[in-house]
Scaffold this active site. Structure first.
Site, PDB file in Angstrom:
ATOM      1  N   TYR A 198      76.827 -68.171   4.629  1.00 38.57           N
ATOM      2  CA  TYR A 198      77.053 -66.867   5.250  1.00 38.57           C
ATOM      3  C   TYR A 198      76.156 -65.811   4.600  1.00 38.57           C
ATOM      4  O   TYR A 198      75.545 -64.998   5.299  1.00 38.57           O
ATOM      5  CB  TYR A 198      78.523 -66.488   5.090  1.00 38.57           C
ATOM      6  CG  TYR A 198      78.897 -65.146   5.662  1.00 38.57           C
ATOM      7  CD1 TYR A 198      78.860 -64.912   7.037  1.00 38.57           C
ATOM      8  CD2 TYR A 198      79.313 -64.108   4.826  1.00 38.57           C
ATOM      9  CE1 TYR A 198      79.222 -63.680   7.556  1.00 38.57           C
ATOM     10  CE2 TYR A 198      79.682 -62.884   5.344  1.00 38.57           C
ATOM     11  CZ  TYR A 198      79.634 -62.664   6.708  1.00 38.57           C
ATOM     12  OH  TYR A 198      79.993 -61.441   7.225  1.00 38.57           O
ATOM     13  N   LYS A 202      73.432 -63.197   6.360  1.00 35.39           N
ATOM     14  CA  LYS A 202      73.615 -61.745   6.326  1.00 35.39           C
ATOM     15  C   LYS A 202      72.447 -61.056   5.606  1.00 35.39           C
ATOM     16  O   LYS A 202      72.095 -59.918   5.950  1.00 35.39           O
ATOM     17  CB  LYS A 202      74.940 -61.391   5.667  1.00 35.39           C
ATOM     18  CG  LYS A 202      76.168 -61.849   6.444  1.00 35.39           C
ATOM     19  CD  LYS A 202      76.391 -61.031   7.715  1.00 35.39           C
ATOM     20  CE  LYS A 202      75.957 -61.661   8.984  1.00 35.39           C
ATOM     21  NZ  LYS A 202      76.186 -60.825  10.174  1.00 35.39           N
TER      22      LYS A 202
END
Length: 320
Positions: A198, A202
């Site tokens: 993740y 991001k």
């Protein structure tokens, strides 16, 4: 009100977003959560047209009925799109987007802390959805953004969502594992694997937004951390991932916001703030706080942003 809400504490989308008459808007992930709240907020200010994407057609139909029940003069188009599939993105936007201009692109959709699986295109699924899908979409919409930007008194904005979770990229050497992405690795890591994956996606959102601003300064491109928000991304977490997230929030005193609050930051950047106030390529926290100078790790690495842009273009060419 959550203690996360600070900065522009008096922002009210109903009062502080000016008229959007003549504006064409596209929001990804518009059928739920922050995207849905953004569509509703935009519609109240009479834009020329709102496009929104997602995979849930019944939810899209319900949203259109709700919006037009309140704002009968606003027209909306749902574009069914799977951001994890680059061909799906290309085909959906090519067939579904009918205007010659685009004034606001809100790259809102995303997934979080998923198991180690690959997208249909054989890329780690969080990177595929959160970054590559939006890169493909932005690439295809760029001519429409530039057309609007080249008109007199233009104010064209691209808002991309990121997260403080980008800091988990520091567990990956170099911030983004290009070799692993190229090899079709699921990047199954023992230490906080879902959050590592993740985090690099991001980070990619931050770098992509900054590089878009450098290459196309006539477009205002910023990246937004909306805060921790009680959307399906949060409520559908399970097991260790949910425990880790809840514990981390508790330790630092974060109270999750409701979706309408969580959308404030991206709405402020997209339409509420005067264009001259925004830092092109900047990173914003709730609400209206320019936190660009606070970016950590590779978050301000211009060379990595160029590398990511070039690498992404090479990937997208394979699916043209």
């Amino acid at each position: 009100m959550s203690k996360q809400i600070k900065g522009v504490t008096n922002f009210d989308p109903a009062k502080d977003i000016p008229s959007l008459v003549g504006k064409v808007i596209l929001v990804t992930g518009g059928t739920a959560g922050l995207g849905r709240e953004s569509v509703i907020a935009f519609a109240a200010h009479s834009p020329a047209h709102i496009y929104f994407t997602g995979r849930n057609a019944p939810a899209a139909k319900s949203l259109i009925a709700e919006v037009q029940g309140k704002c009968s003069n606003v027209t909306l188009t749902f574009i069914k799109m799977d951001l994890s599939s680059l061909r799906s993105v290309k085909e959906a936007v090519t067939q579904g987007f009918k205007h010659d201009r685009l004034d606001i692109l809100m790259n809102n959709a995303g997934i979080i802390a998923k198991p180690p699986i690959l997208s249909i295109d054989k890329y780690e699924v969080q990177f595929a959805t959160n970054h590559l899908g939006h890169a493909m979409l932005t690439n295809h919409l760029l001519p429409h953004l530039l057309k609007a930007a080249n008109e007199p008194n233009s104010d064209v904005r691209v808002i991309s969502n990121t997260s403080d979770g980008y800091e988990f990229h520091r567990l990956i050497k170099g911030g983004i594992d290009f070799r692993g992405l190229d090899s079709g690795s699921t990047m199954n890591k023992w230490v906080l694997g879902p959050w590592q994956r993740y985090g690099q996606s991001k980070l990619a959102n931050i770098l992509f937004a900054a590089e878009l601003a450098r290459r196309y300064p006539q477009i205002t491109s910023v990246v937004v951390h909306p805060g921790v928000v009680r959307t399906p991304m949060l409520t559908e977490m399970r097991g260790f991932v949910r425990w880790f997230n809840d514990t981390a929030c508790w330790l630092v005193g974060i109270v999750p916001m409701e979706p309408h609050q969580g959308a404030w930051s991206q709405l402020w950047c997209a339409a509420g703030a005067n264009k001259e106030v925004l830092r092109n390529g900047g990173f914003y926290r709730p609400v209206g706080i320019d936190a660009t100078e606070d970016l950590k790790g590779e978050g301000r690495n211009a060379e990595l942003a160029i590398k990511l842009w070039d690498w992404s273009e090479n990937v997208l060419r394979k699916f043209e």
